[in-house]
Write an enzyme that holds these catalytic residues in place. Structure first.
Site, PDB file in Angstrom:
ATOM      1  CG  ASP A  85      -1.975   0.975   1.283  1.00  0.00           C
ATOM      2  OD1 ASP A  85      -1.714   2.139   0.923  1.00  0.00           O
ATOM      3  OD2 ASP A  85      -3.092   0.614   1.671  1.00  0.00           O
ATOM      4  CB  SER A 116      -8.213  13.773 -13.390  1.00  0.00           C
ATOM      5  OG  SER A 116      -9.478  13.698 -14.011  1.00  0.00           O
ATOM      6  CE1 TYR A 128      -9.831  10.568  -9.059  1.00  0.00           C
ATOM      7  CE2 TYR A 128     -11.097  11.799 -10.683  1.00  0.00           C
ATOM      8  CZ  TYR A 128     -10.011  11.004 -10.365  1.00  0.00           C
ATOM      9  OH  TYR A 128      -9.105  10.655 -11.343  1.00  0.00           O
ATOM     10  CE  LYS A 143      -6.219  11.335  -9.161  1.00  0.00           C
ATOM     11  NZ  LYS A 143      -5.001  10.513  -9.162  1.00  0.00           N
ATOM     12  CE1 TYR A 153      -2.341  10.647 -17.076  1.00  0.00           C
ATOM     13  CE2 TYR A 153      -3.811   9.264 -15.782  1.00  0.00           C
ATOM     14  CZ  TYR A 153      -2.535   9.688 -16.101  1.00  0.00           C
ATOM     15  OH  TYR A 153      -1.466   9.124 -15.460  1.00  0.00           O
ATOM     16  N   PRO A 169     -26.223  14.315 -12.786  1.00  0.00           N
ATOM     17  CG  PRO A 169     -27.332  14.217 -10.732  1.00  0.00           C
ATOM     18  CD  PRO A 169     -27.067  13.429 -11.973  1.00  0.00           C
TER      19      PRO A 169
HETATM   20  P1  NAD Z   1      -7.267   1.674 -11.649  1.00  0.00           P
HETATM   21  O1  NAD Z   1      -8.173   1.610 -10.478  1.00  0.00           O
HETATM   22  O2  NAD Z   1      -7.468   0.674 -12.735  1.00  0.00           O
HETATM   23  O3  NAD Z   1      -5.748   1.577 -11.185  1.00  0.00           O
HETATM   24  C1  NAD Z   1      -5.320   2.102  -9.944  1.00  0.00           C
HETATM   25  C2  NAD Z   1      -4.422   1.054  -9.303  1.00  0.00           C
HETATM   26  O4  NAD Z   1      -3.980   1.537  -8.033  1.00  0.00           O
HETATM   27  C3  NAD Z   1      -5.159  -0.263  -9.041  1.00  0.00           C
HETATM   28  O5  NAD Z   1      -4.365  -1.338  -9.505  1.00  0.00           O
HETATM   29  C4  NAD Z   1      -5.327  -0.305  -7.538  1.00  0.00           C
HETATM   30  O6  NAD Z   1      -5.342  -1.626  -7.021  1.00  0.00           O
HETATM   31  C5  NAD Z   1      -4.114   0.491  -7.078  1.00  0.00           C
HETATM   32  N1  NAD Z   1      -4.249   1.114  -5.771  1.00  0.00           N
HETATM   33  C6  NAD Z   1      -5.316   1.805  -5.285  1.00  0.00           C
HETATM   34  N2  NAD Z   1      -5.050   2.218  -4.028  1.00  0.00           N
HETATM   35  C7  NAD Z   1      -3.802   1.802  -3.730  1.00  0.00           C
HETATM   36  C8  NAD Z   1      -2.968   1.925  -2.583  1.00  0.00           C
HETATM   37  N3  NAD Z   1      -3.402   2.545  -1.479  1.00  0.00           N
HETATM   38  N4  NAD Z   1      -1.736   1.375  -2.609  1.00  0.00           N
HETATM   39  C9  NAD Z   1      -1.304   0.710  -3.723  1.00  0.00           C
HETATM   40  N5  NAD Z   1      -2.054   0.553  -4.825  1.00  0.00           N
HETATM   41  C10 NAD Z   1      -3.273   1.101  -4.833  1.00  0.00           C
HETATM   42  O7  NAD Z   1      -7.334   3.144 -12.239  1.00  0.00           O
HETATM   43  P2  NAD Z   1      -6.737   3.713 -13.584  1.00  0.00           P
HETATM   44  O8  NAD Z   1      -7.859   3.984 -14.491  1.00  0.00           O
HETATM   45  O9  NAD Z   1      -5.618   2.887 -14.041  1.00  0.00           O
HETATM   46  O10 NAD Z   1      -6.216   5.125 -13.059  1.00  0.00           O
HETATM   47  C11 NAD Z   1      -4.875   5.324 -12.642  1.00  0.00           C
HETATM   48  C12 NAD Z   1      -4.720   6.723 -12.106  1.00  0.00           C
HETATM   49  O11 NAD Z   1      -5.110   7.663 -13.109  1.00  0.00           O
HETATM   50  C13 NAD Z   1      -5.569   7.034 -10.882  1.00  0.00           C
HETATM   51  O12 NAD Z   1      -4.810   7.824 -10.002  1.00  0.00           O
HETATM   52  C14 NAD Z   1      -6.723   7.827 -11.440  1.00  0.00           C
HETATM   53  O13 NAD Z   1      -7.269   8.720 -10.518  1.00  0.00           O
HETATM   54  C15 NAD Z   1      -6.074   8.569 -12.589  1.00  0.00           C
HETATM   55  N6  NAD Z   1      -7.018   8.925 -13.669  1.00  0.00           N
HETATM   56  C16 NAD Z   1      -7.721   7.947 -14.285  1.00  0.00           C
HETATM   57  C17 NAD Z   1      -8.636   8.283 -15.289  1.00  0.00           C
HETATM   58  C18 NAD Z   1      -9.446   7.231 -15.980  1.00  0.00           C
HETATM   59  O14 NAD Z   1     -10.419   7.562 -16.636  1.00  0.00           O
HETATM   60  N7  NAD Z   1      -9.088   5.945 -15.912  1.00  0.00           N
HETATM   61  C19 NAD Z   1      -8.806   9.617 -15.654  1.00  0.00           C
HETATM   62  C20 NAD Z   1      -8.052  10.589 -15.019  1.00  0.00           C
HETATM   63  C21 NAD Z   1      -7.145  10.227 -14.020  1.00  0.00           C
HETATM   64  C1  UD1 Z   2     -16.063  10.849 -15.522  1.00  0.00           C
HETATM   65  C2  UD1 Z   2     -15.945  11.624 -14.252  1.00  0.00           C
HETATM   66  C3  UD1 Z   2     -14.620  12.358 -14.272  1.00  0.00           C
HETATM   67  C4  UD1 Z   2     -13.480  11.373 -14.450  1.00  0.00           C
HETATM   68  C5  UD1 Z   2     -13.708  10.537 -15.708  1.00  0.00           C
HETATM   69  C6  UD1 Z   2     -12.688   9.453 -15.797  1.00  0.00           C
HETATM   70  C7  UD1 Z   2     -18.229  12.152 -13.535  1.00  0.00           C
HETATM   71  C8  UD1 Z   2     -19.232  13.218 -13.372  1.00  0.00           C
HETATM   72  N1  UD1 Z   2     -17.079  12.535 -14.114  1.00  0.00           N
HETATM   73  O1  UD1 Z   2     -15.955  11.759 -16.565  1.00  0.00           O
HETATM   74  O2  UD1 Z   2     -14.425  13.067 -13.064  1.00  0.00           O
HETATM   75  O3  UD1 Z   2     -12.239  12.051 -14.552  1.00  0.00           O
HETATM   76  O4  UD1 Z   2     -14.996   9.931 -15.653  1.00  0.00           O
HETATM   77  O5  UD1 Z   2     -12.763   8.812 -17.023  1.00  0.00           O
HETATM   78  O6  UD1 Z   2     -18.405  11.021 -13.135  1.00  0.00           O
HETATM   79  N2  UD1 Z   2     -22.644   8.720 -20.193  1.00  0.00           N
HETATM   80  C9  UD1 Z   2     -23.863   8.217 -20.565  1.00  0.00           C
HETATM   81  N3  UD1 Z   2     -24.238   7.002 -20.056  1.00  0.00           N
HETATM   82  C10 UD1 Z   2     -23.457   6.284 -19.215  1.00  0.00           C
HETATM   83  C11 UD1 Z   2     -22.197   6.807 -18.846  1.00  0.00           C
HETATM   84  C12 UD1 Z   2     -21.827   8.038 -19.355  1.00  0.00           C
HETATM   85  O7  UD1 Z   2     -24.603   8.841 -21.316  1.00  0.00           O
HETATM   86  O8  UD1 Z   2     -23.860   5.194 -18.769  1.00  0.00           O
HETATM   87  C13 UD1 Z   2     -22.217  10.013 -20.780  1.00  0.00           C
HETATM   88  C14 UD1 Z   2     -21.907  11.079 -19.745  1.00  0.00           C
HETATM   89  O9  UD1 Z   2     -23.047  11.806 -19.424  1.00  0.00           O
HETATM   90  C15 UD1 Z   2     -20.835  11.898 -20.491  1.00  0.00           C
HETATM   91  C16 UD1 Z   2     -20.113  10.858 -21.360  1.00  0.00           C
HETATM   92  O10 UD1 Z   2     -21.006   9.769 -21.461  1.00  0.00           O
HETATM   93  O11 UD1 Z   2     -21.453  12.823 -21.346  1.00  0.00           O
HETATM   94  C17 UD1 Z   2     -18.800  10.392 -20.743  1.00  0.00           C
HETATM   95  O12 UD1 Z   2     -19.059   9.949 -19.420  1.00  0.00           O
HETATM   96  P1  UD1 Z   2     -17.927   9.188 -18.558  1.00  0.00           P
HETATM   97  O13 UD1 Z   2     -17.347   8.097 -19.361  1.00  0.00           O
HETATM   98  O14 UD1 Z   2     -18.523   8.868 -17.237  1.00  0.00           O
HETATM   99  O15 UD1 Z   2     -16.772  10.271 -18.405  1.00  0.00           O
HETATM  100  P2  UD1 Z   2     -16.832  11.777 -17.834  1.00  0.00           P
HETATM  101  O16 UD1 Z   2     -18.185  12.176 -17.466  1.00  0.00           O
HETATM  102  O17 UD1 Z   2     -16.113  12.631 -18.799  1.00  0.00           O
END
Ligand code: NAD
Ligand code: UD1
Length: 381
Positions: free
Chosen positions: A81, A152, A178, A182, A216, A333
């Site tokens: 962790d 993010s 969240y 960040k 991202y 929302p």
């Molecule tokens: P993910 O949940 O698939 O990967 C996160 C990993 O971190 C997992 O393997 C989890 O087991 C591990 N983890 C969580 N808490 C931990 C801890 N306390 N100690 C050690 N390991 C821990 O998520 P992801 O989509 O790969 O995202 C990676 C990062 O990118 C995250 O910080 C997330 O907030 C950020 N991010 C993701 C997205 C997205 O859409 N996927 C968008 C913007 C930012």
């Molecule tokens: C969401 C998070 C954002 C996060 C990102 C990670 C919210 C409000 N925002 O973003 O903080 O960084 O994921 O990837 O949760 N949609 C549908 N039906 C669904 C799911 C989504 O119509 O079942 C629509 C949403 O309204 C949006 C688009 O698809 O217009 C993308 O949604 P989503 O994939 O959840 O991403 P974000 O909203 O951009």
């Protein structure tokens, strides 16, 4: 030679490396010749992803413990962790004792579900902020001062229409715990770099810190092999995994959150970035840091292209040759109408831009979903 400033072969710590973004980035970094130590607590992932990364990269996955028992090889997994200071210290100290000090960290570990963060703000601050602080403390103590941090686009909150595509200088206005967590981690990194309160996305830093804060947009898709991909727990919150699960028949229909947004077809517009493009962006950010003077970089990782919900549905229908049943529901929302990156700065700074289209995203995401209808859950290696 390990630790070369040019990054030709570095010893890297990848926190959260078993997750969606981490696993794809591990593969790209192994292919670039780096040695990886992955630290993950598997709270949202499975070691199967890393077994598959090892198979794709053609290297063995070595399992060890924080007090390393063996010389780290190309790809070593440690379960632990990021909040566990003893674990972090043991890892940094033992890597050094084996003559392979950690040169840089790519910090993916964190919690990422917006709705869950509203229910459990303390947990989100604990992992995303306290966890990051403890990691940085260990790095500082062990003289490892290069980090790529997963930030993010959620930091931009509800972007003003005048600021689409969104530059890094757009106002930071997180709208949920969240995003706030960040934002706090980004602020801590700026404080460490001696850049507190300065908004410029590229700044000289002090104390020897080399830091990239990568914001991202919407990472989606999968490795083209179909062997690794996104494996969300339970019902997906995000659009792309939901759509692929509908296409494969795991869910009956998609709910479209609103068709009355001020967008061309009335549905929400996002900047979907192929996970392999994102992984390559990390490789370039790391190399840029290792080859530069200490600095704080803040960069959007996005394609600069927007796609609507219905646009993604159509693209996935074309790829999968299946109808994707969907019904229109009220807006969700907390959603913005449009978020699209201005990716110019990353292109200038990293000589990186996205290479893959929405069609590529659908093809690769669909291959992953078809080959692994239950994710890693019932997978055989
Ligand atoms: P993910 O949940 O698939 O990967 C996160 C990993 O971190 C997992 O393997 C989890 O087991 C591990 N983890 C969580 N808490 C931990 C801890 N306390 N100690 C050690 N390991 C821990 O998520 P992801 O989509 O790969 O995202 C990676 C990062 O990118 C995250 O910080 C997330 O907030 C950020 N991010 C993701 C997205 C997205 O859409 N996927 C968008 C913007 C930012
Ligand atoms: C969401 C998070 C954002 C996060 C990102 C990670 C919210 C409000 N925002 O973003 O903080 O960084 O994921 O990837 O949760 N949609 C549908 N039906 C669904 C799911 C989504 O119509 O079942 C629509 C949403 O309204 C949006 C688009 O698809 O217009 C993308 O949604 P989503 O994939 O959840 O991403 P974000 O909203 O951009």
């Amino acid at each position: 030679m390990l630790g070369d400033r040019d990054g030709s072969m570095a010893q890297l710590l990848i926190t959260g490396g078993a997750g969606f973004l981490g696993s794809h980035t591990c593969l790209v970094l192994l292919e670039a010749g780096h040695q990886l130590l992955v630290l993950d607590d598997f709270s949202n992932s499975s070691a199967i992803s890393l077994e598959r990364v090892a198979e794709l990269a053609g290297v063995p996955l070595q399992r060890d413990q924080p007090t390393l028992k063996a010389t780290p090889e190309a790809f070593t997994l440690v379960e632990g962790d990021i909040r566990d200071t003893q674990c972090l210290d043991a890892l940094f100290a033992s890597a050094k004792a084996f003559g392979q000090p950690i040169d840089a960290v790519i910090h993916f570990a964190g919690l990422k579900a917006v709705g869950e963060s509203v229910q459990q703000p303390l947990r989100y601050w604990d992992v995303n902020v306290v966890g990051t602080q403890r990691l940085l403390t260990a790095m500082n103590f062990h003289h490892c001062r290069t980090i790529v941090f997963s930030s993010s686009a959620t930091l931009y909150g509800y972007p003003h229409p005048n600021q689409i595509p969104i530059p890094e200088t757009a106002p930071i206005q997180p709208i949920n715990p969240y995003g706030a967590s960040k934002h706090a981690a980004e602020a801590l990194l700026a404080d460490l770099a001696g850049c507190s309160g300065k908004p410029e996305p590229i700044q000289a830093s002090s104390g020897g810190w080399r830091i990239a804060r990568l914001r991202y947009f919407n990472p989606v898709g999968a490795h083209p092999s179909g062997r690794i991909g996104e494996d969300p727990n339970g019902i997906p919150n995000n659009l792309f995994p939901f759509i692929t699960q509908v296409a494969v028949g795991r869910r009956p229909e998609l709910t479209v959150f609103g068709d009355d947004w001020p967008t061309p077809d009335g549905t929400g517009v996002r900047d979907y970035i192929h996970v392999m493009d994102l992984a390559e962006g990390h490789r370039e950010a790391l190399h840029s840091l290792l080859n530069s003077d200490p600095q704080l970089l803040t960069l959007n990782l996005g394609s600069g292209q927007g796609a609507s919900v219905l646009g993604v549905v159509k693209a996935m229908e074309a790829t999968s040759q299946r109808a994707i049943p969907h019904r229109i529901a009220p807006r969700r929302p907390g959603d913005a109408a449009i978020t699209v990156a201005n990716p110019t700065l990353a292109a200038q700074q990293l000589h990186w831009r996205t290479q893959r289209s929405l069609t590529d995203i659908c093809r690769d995401g669909w291959a992953w979903q078809q080959d692994n209808p239950n994710g890693y859950g019932e997978a055989c290696l």
